[in-house]
Design a protein around this motif. Structure first.
Motif, PDB file in Angstrom:
ATOM      1  N   PHE A   6      43.037  31.486   7.799  1.00 30.48           N
ATOM      2  CA  PHE A   6      43.357  30.088   8.098  1.00 30.48           C
ATOM      3  C   PHE A   6      43.669  29.331   6.807  1.00 30.48           C
ATOM      4  CE2 PHE A   6      41.396  31.441  11.914  1.00 30.48           C
ATOM      5  CZ  PHE A   6      41.763  30.564  12.920  1.00 30.48           C
ATOM      6  N   ILE A   7      44.876  28.808   6.711  1.00 26.41           N
ATOM      7  CA  ILE A   7      45.242  27.976   5.556  1.00 26.41           C
ATOM      8  C   ILE A   7      44.814  26.544   5.846  1.00 26.41           C
ATOM      9  CG2 ILE A   7      47.106  27.206   4.053  1.00 26.41           C
ATOM     10  CD1 ILE A   7      48.726  29.627   4.895  1.00 26.41           C
ATOM     11  N   GLY A   8      43.931  26.007   5.006  1.00 23.27           N
ATOM     12  CA  GLY A   8      43.352  24.684   5.269  1.00 23.27           C
ATOM     13  C   GLY A   8      42.176  24.785   6.215  1.00 23.27           C
ATOM     14  N   VAL A   9      41.364  25.814   6.039  1.00 21.93           N
ATOM     15  CA  VAL A   9      40.278  26.115   6.970  1.00 21.93           C
ATOM     16  C   VAL A   9      39.183  25.053   6.980  1.00 21.93           C
ATOM     17  CG1 VAL A   9      38.865  27.462   5.343  1.00 21.93           C
ATOM     18  CG2 VAL A   9      38.828  28.035   7.808  1.00 21.93           C
ATOM     19  N   ALA A  10      39.120  24.203   5.960  1.00 21.74           N
ATOM     20  CA  ALA A  10      38.097  23.162   5.937  1.00 21.74           C
ATOM     21  C   ALA A  10      38.449  21.982   6.835  1.00 21.74           C
ATOM     22  CB  ALA A  10      37.862  22.662   4.505  1.00 21.74           C
ATOM     23  N   ASP A  27      37.163  38.817  12.559  1.00 23.79           N
ATOM     24  CA  ASP A  27      37.100  38.628  11.112  1.00 23.79           C
ATOM     25  C   ASP A  27      37.938  37.407  10.740  1.00 23.79           C
ATOM     26  OD1 ASP A  27      36.655  39.343   8.288  1.00 23.79           O
ATOM     27  OD2 ASP A  27      38.796  39.808   8.316  1.00 23.79           O
ATOM     28  N   VAL A  28      37.304  36.423  10.120  1.00 24.87           N
ATOM     29  CA  VAL A  28      37.990  35.178   9.770  1.00 24.87           C
ATOM     30  C   VAL A  28      37.841  34.893   8.282  1.00 24.87           C
ATOM     31  CG1 VAL A  28      38.146  32.688  10.151  1.00 24.87           C
ATOM     32  CG2 VAL A  28      37.642  34.214  12.070  1.00 24.87           C
ATOM     33  N   ARG A  29      38.968  34.604   7.645  1.00 26.65           N
ATOM     34  CA  ARG A  29      38.989  34.189   6.241  1.00 26.65           C
ATOM     35  C   ARG A  29      39.777  32.892   6.163  1.00 26.65           C
ATOM     36  NH1 ARG A  29      41.737  39.933   4.441  1.00 26.65           N
ATOM     37  NH2 ARG A  29      40.600  41.212   5.963  1.00 26.65           N
ATOM     38  N   GLY A  30      39.681  32.202   5.035  1.00 30.46           N
ATOM     39  CA  GLY A  30      40.433  30.960   4.939  1.00 30.46           C
ATOM     40  C   GLY A  30      40.431  30.374   3.545  1.00 30.46           C
ATOM     41  N   SER A  31      41.359  29.461   3.332  1.00 34.21           N
ATOM     42  CA  SER A  31      41.470  28.799   2.031  1.00 34.21           C
ATOM     43  C   SER A  31      41.539  27.294   2.232  1.00 34.21           C
ATOM     44  CB  SER A  31      42.750  29.264   1.318  1.00 34.21           C
ATOM     45  OG  SER A  31      43.904  28.797   2.023  1.00 34.21           O
ATOM     46  N   ASP A  32      41.250  26.578   1.171  1.00 35.00           N
ATOM     47  CA  ASP A  32      41.398  25.121   1.169  1.00 35.00           C
ATOM     48  C   ASP A  32      41.540  24.669  -0.281  1.00 35.00           C
ATOM     49  OD1 ASP A  32      40.957  23.046   3.558  1.00 35.00           O
ATOM     50  OD2 ASP A  32      40.381  22.090   1.674  1.00 35.00           O
ATOM     51  N   ARG A  33      42.263  23.570  -0.466  1.00 37.98           N
ATOM     52  CA  ARG A  33      42.488  23.081  -1.827  1.00 37.98           C
ATOM     53  C   ARG A  33      41.177  22.829  -2.570  1.00 37.98           C
ATOM     54  NH1 ARG A  33      47.097  18.491  -0.557  1.00 37.98           N
ATOM     55  NH2 ARG A  33      48.774  19.906   0.091  1.00 37.98           N
ATOM     56  N   GLN A  34      40.210  22.255  -1.864  1.00 35.00           N
ATOM     57  CA  GLN A  34      38.946  21.914  -2.525  1.00 35.00           C
ATOM     58  C   GLN A  34      38.161  23.156  -2.945  1.00 35.00           C
ATOM     59  OE1 GLN A  34      35.982  20.092   0.205  1.00 35.00           O
ATOM     60  NE2 GLN A  34      37.519  20.317   1.813  1.00 35.00           N
ATOM     61  N   PHE A  35      38.383  24.281  -2.258  1.00 30.84           N
ATOM     62  CA  PHE A  35      37.706  25.510  -2.661  1.00 30.84           C
ATOM     63  C   PHE A  35      38.213  25.949  -4.037  1.00 30.84           C
ATOM     64  CE2 PHE A  35      37.436  26.922   2.081  1.00 30.84           C
ATOM     65  CZ  PHE A  35      36.603  25.849   2.336  1.00 30.84           C
ATOM     66  N   GLY A  36      39.512  25.792  -4.261  1.00 32.98           N
ATOM     67  CA  GLY A  36      40.100  26.166  -5.549  1.00 32.98           C
ATOM     68  C   GLY A  36      39.517  25.369  -6.694  1.00 32.98           C
ATOM     69  N   ALA A  40      37.417  27.116  -9.676  1.00 35.64           N
ATOM     70  CA  ALA A  40      37.904  26.956 -11.047  1.00 35.64           C
ATOM     71  C   ALA A  40      36.873  26.257 -11.932  1.00 35.64           C
ATOM     72  CB  ALA A  40      39.211  26.157 -11.045  1.00 35.64           C
ATOM     73  N   GLY A  41      35.738  25.910 -11.342  1.00 37.26           N
ATOM     74  CA  GLY A  41      34.662  25.270 -12.100  1.00 37.26           C
ATOM     75  C   GLY A  41      34.848  23.789 -12.337  1.00 37.26           C
ATOM     76  N   ASN A  42      35.704  23.152 -11.507  1.00 36.39           N
ATOM     77  CA  ASN A  42      35.996  21.734 -11.719  1.00 36.39           C
ATOM     78  C   ASN A  42      35.140  20.782 -10.890  1.00 36.39           C
ATOM     79  OD1 ASN A  42      38.071  22.454 -13.488  1.00 36.39           O
ATOM     80  ND2 ASN A  42      39.570  22.598 -11.815  1.00 36.39           N
ATOM     81  N   CYS A  43      34.344  21.326  -9.966  1.00 33.26           N
ATOM     82  CA  CYS A  43      33.506  20.455  -9.144  1.00 33.26           C
ATOM     83  C   CYS A  43      32.363  21.262  -8.540  1.00 33.26           C
ATOM     84  CB  CYS A  43      34.338  19.805  -8.025  1.00 33.26           C
ATOM     85  SG  CYS A  43      34.980  20.981  -6.796  1.00 33.26           S
ATOM     86  N   GLU A  44      31.438  20.553  -7.894  1.00 34.95           N
ATOM     87  CA  GLU A  44      30.345  21.217  -7.207  1.00 34.95           C
ATOM     88  C   GLU A  44      30.869  21.900  -5.947  1.00 34.95           C
ATOM     89  OE1 GLU A  44      27.216  18.508  -6.352  1.00 34.95           O
ATOM     90  OE2 GLU A  44      26.758  18.079  -8.464  1.00 34.95           O
ATOM     91  N   LYS A  45      30.111  22.871  -5.462  1.00 37.62           N
ATOM     92  CA  LYS A  45      30.534  23.594  -4.265  1.00 37.62           C
ATOM     93  C   LYS A  45      30.567  22.652  -3.070  1.00 37.62           C
ATOM     94  CE  LYS A  45      29.787  27.982  -1.886  1.00 37.62           C
ATOM     95  NZ  LYS A  45      28.979  29.230  -1.854  1.00 37.62           N
ATOM     96  N   PRO A  46      31.715  22.533  -2.403  1.00 33.27           N
ATOM     97  CA  PRO A  46      31.803  21.643  -1.241  1.00 33.27           C
ATOM     98  C   PRO A  46      30.849  22.081  -0.137  1.00 33.27           C
ATOM     99  CG  PRO A  46      33.988  22.301  -1.993  1.00 33.27           C
ATOM    100  CD  PRO A  46      33.003  23.177  -2.711  1.00 33.27           C
ATOM    101  N   ARG A  47      30.213  21.105   0.496  1.00 31.45           N
ATOM    102  CA  ARG A  47      29.268  21.414   1.566  1.00 31.45           C
ATOM    103  C   ARG A  47      29.950  22.181   2.698  1.00 31.45           C
ATOM    104  NH1 ARG A  47      25.164  23.575   3.638  1.00 31.45           N
ATOM    105  NH2 ARG A  47      24.306  22.625   5.521  1.00 31.45           N
ATOM    106  N   VAL A  48      31.190  21.809   3.035  1.00 27.10           N
ATOM    107  CA  VAL A  48      31.890  22.476   4.128  1.00 27.10           C
ATOM    108  C   VAL A  48      32.143  23.950   3.804  1.00 27.10           C
ATOM    109  CG1 VAL A  48      34.232  21.875   3.317  1.00 27.10           C
ATOM    110  CG2 VAL A  48      33.821  22.289   5.753  1.00 27.10           C
ATOM    111  N   MET A  49      32.323  24.279   2.533  1.00 30.21           N
ATOM    112  CA  MET A  49      32.504  25.668   2.127  1.00 30.21           C
ATOM    113  C   MET A  49      31.218  26.451   2.385  1.00 30.21           C
ATOM    114  SD  MET A  49      33.791  27.062  -1.593  1.00 30.21           S
ATOM    115  CE  MET A  49      34.088  28.800  -1.915  1.00 30.21           C
TER     116      MET A  49
END
Length: 477
Positions: A6-10, A27-36, A40-49
């Motif tokens: 899922f692209i934009g799974v959040a 089996d489900v996988r997904g990506s989201d901009r905030q995960f990146g 990349a170490g630019n923010c805390e782990k998003p709760r939704v992740m």
């Protein structure tokens, strides 16, 4: 085993489908901009992740790294552009691409589905139906566009459950035109109001939804009390409303604080309902949910008993509490009909004034809805000659902050200040304060014990935190 990415799974719609499929052993996988940003170490782990990973969804940065040739398909929403790295990678590998609505249509054909459609109230009615079926012991599944409060209290996203029963309740969205792909066992049309599209286009979309249901010999439920939904009816006995000829009739409506009380008639049975939500529109929502649950074999009495304990839906006229005498309500309202209903609901239990705040989203949508927004808000607001529940003057005030901008190329030829100016020209008390934090301070300073501050807006993911900041201001006032 089937495997989907899922692209934009959040996103609230995508995450609901993902969670449901995981519950079905997919089996489900997904990506989201905030995960990146996090990876990349630019923010805390998003709760939704964290929440997605806890339920078994593997999360990736939106850089193509999570897409592999073994996938059954990549799932996208209308918001995903061709330049998206994950989508480009899927095409390079020859992986099939499915639209979110195609996946929902596939799922709905594999389960006994109740699909809730309409321009307002979908999330609340979907949650109500799920709550009734769960209360009745049917172990239903649900996918919706907003979190169920009781599930959120368990630490979950709250917008999906994969139950062991045969019934699946889904929120069917008309905003991108994909409603026409649904072929449910039971379909509901709650209302048809101007929102994302012109009325002619909406009429066509809901007409195709109706035809899909009827052509498959299934059941259509329509809100007889809504003039633009009513013409879609095929069998009044399946419908709900306030007239004696409908199958599920609501009568003797009254309010009691932030709750509503009414009686519901079905066939020869008449049962009292008490629902812990404000506003006459929530009687329609409860009648809609009851009409659907009756189709699933639940008794009228069980529907009433279940809805007496309905916990509510996140940011759907969610009463956050009363602080130093001022009640705070957070709501997803964003189109003219929803905003009007939300203001009227707040008035129904507020002893003093309603101080309403609205942050429009998108310059195009605001321009499209400008005249309707002004008309509906002006009709809903009480003027200086109005009286509150305790007989005092109750002139409501409408506050605006600037339009939420989500990015992209847009023409910024309208401001929320234009809405305020239009209302002032009609004699309403409307104020525009560009920065919402400054607006919050002004509202709290203006509020008096007995008043209600009503926050309204959609799409902006930071609105929950804004409501929390207003609460802190009230607590410290």
């Amino acid at each position: 085993m089937e495997s989907y990415f899922f692209i934009g799974v959040a996103g609230v719609g995508m995450s609901a489908i993902g969670q449901y499929l995981v519950g079905r052993g997919v089996d489900v996988r997904g990506s989201d901009r905030q995960f990146g940003e996090y990876l990349a170490g630019n923010c805390e782990k998003p709760r939704v992740m964290e929440q997605l990973e806890e339920c078994g969804i593997k999360c990736f940065a939106q850089d193509g790294s999570g897409v592999s040739a073994d996938l059954t398909a990549v799932v996208v929403s209308t918001a995903i552009e061709d330049s998206n790295p994950d989508l480009k990678r899927a095409k390079e590998l020859g992986v099939a691409v499915m639209h979110r609505s195609e996946m929902l249509a596939k799922i709905s054909k594999e389960a006994k589905t109740i699909a809730v459609s309409g321009t307002s109230g979908k999330s609340t009615v979907t949650a109500m139906i799920y709550h009734i079926l769960q209360y009745a012991g049917l172990q239903p599944s649900v996918m919706t566009g907003a979190g169920l409060v009781n599930l959120q209290k368990e630490g979950k996203i709250g917008n999906a459950v994969s139950g062991s029963g045969e019934w699946l309740v889904v929120e069917a969205d008309e905003s991108d035109g994909t409603l026409v792909r649904y072929e449910p066992e039971v379909g509901l049309i709650l209302n048809v109001d101007k929102d994302h599209k012109e009325m002619s286009e909406l009429q066509e979309i809901f007409g195709k939804f109706r035809d899909n249901i009827l052509n498959n010999g299934k059941t259509l439920i329509v809100n007889d009390a809504h003039p633009l939904a009513k013409p879609f009816s095929q069998d009044r006995h399946n419908d709900f409303g306030t007239e004696s000829y409908v199958g599920v009739q609501g009568i003797d409506f009254r309010t009691e604080g932030p709750s509503i009380i009414f009686r519901c008639r079905h066939n020869n049975e008449l049962v009292k309902f008490t629902v812990p939500l404000p506003g006459r529109h929530n009687m329609e929502n409860a009648l809609a949910a009851t009409a659907a649950a009756l189709q699933a074999g639940v008794s009228l009495r069980t529907c009433a008993d279940a809805l007496s304990s309905f916990p509510g839906v996140f940011r759907r006229h969610q009463i956050l509490g009363t602080f130093n005498g001022v009640t705070l309500v957070d709501d997803f309202a964003h189109n003219p009909a929803k905003i009007s209903a939300s203001i009227l609901s707040a008035q129904s239990f507020t002893k003093g004034r309603v101080l309403a705040w609205f942050q429009p989203h998108g310059f195009g949508p605001t321009r499209f809805l400008r005249n309707d927004l002004v008309e509906f808000i002006n009709k809903a607001l009480r003027g200086s000659d109005a009286a509150s529940a305790d007989g005092e003057r109750a002139a409501d005030t409408m506050y605006f902050s600037e339009i939420y901008y989500a990015g992209g190329t847009v023409t910024r030829d309208i401001s929320a200040g234009d809405l305020a100016n239009d209302l002032v020209a009609l004699g309403a008390d409307a104020r525009y304060i560009e920065k919402r934090d400054e607006c919050a301070k002004a509202m709290v300073a203006d509020a008096k014990p007995g008043d209600t501050i009503l926050l309204m807006g959609a799409r902006d993911p930071s609105l929950e935190k804004f409501a929390q900041s207003v609460q802190k201001l009230l607590e410290n006032a």
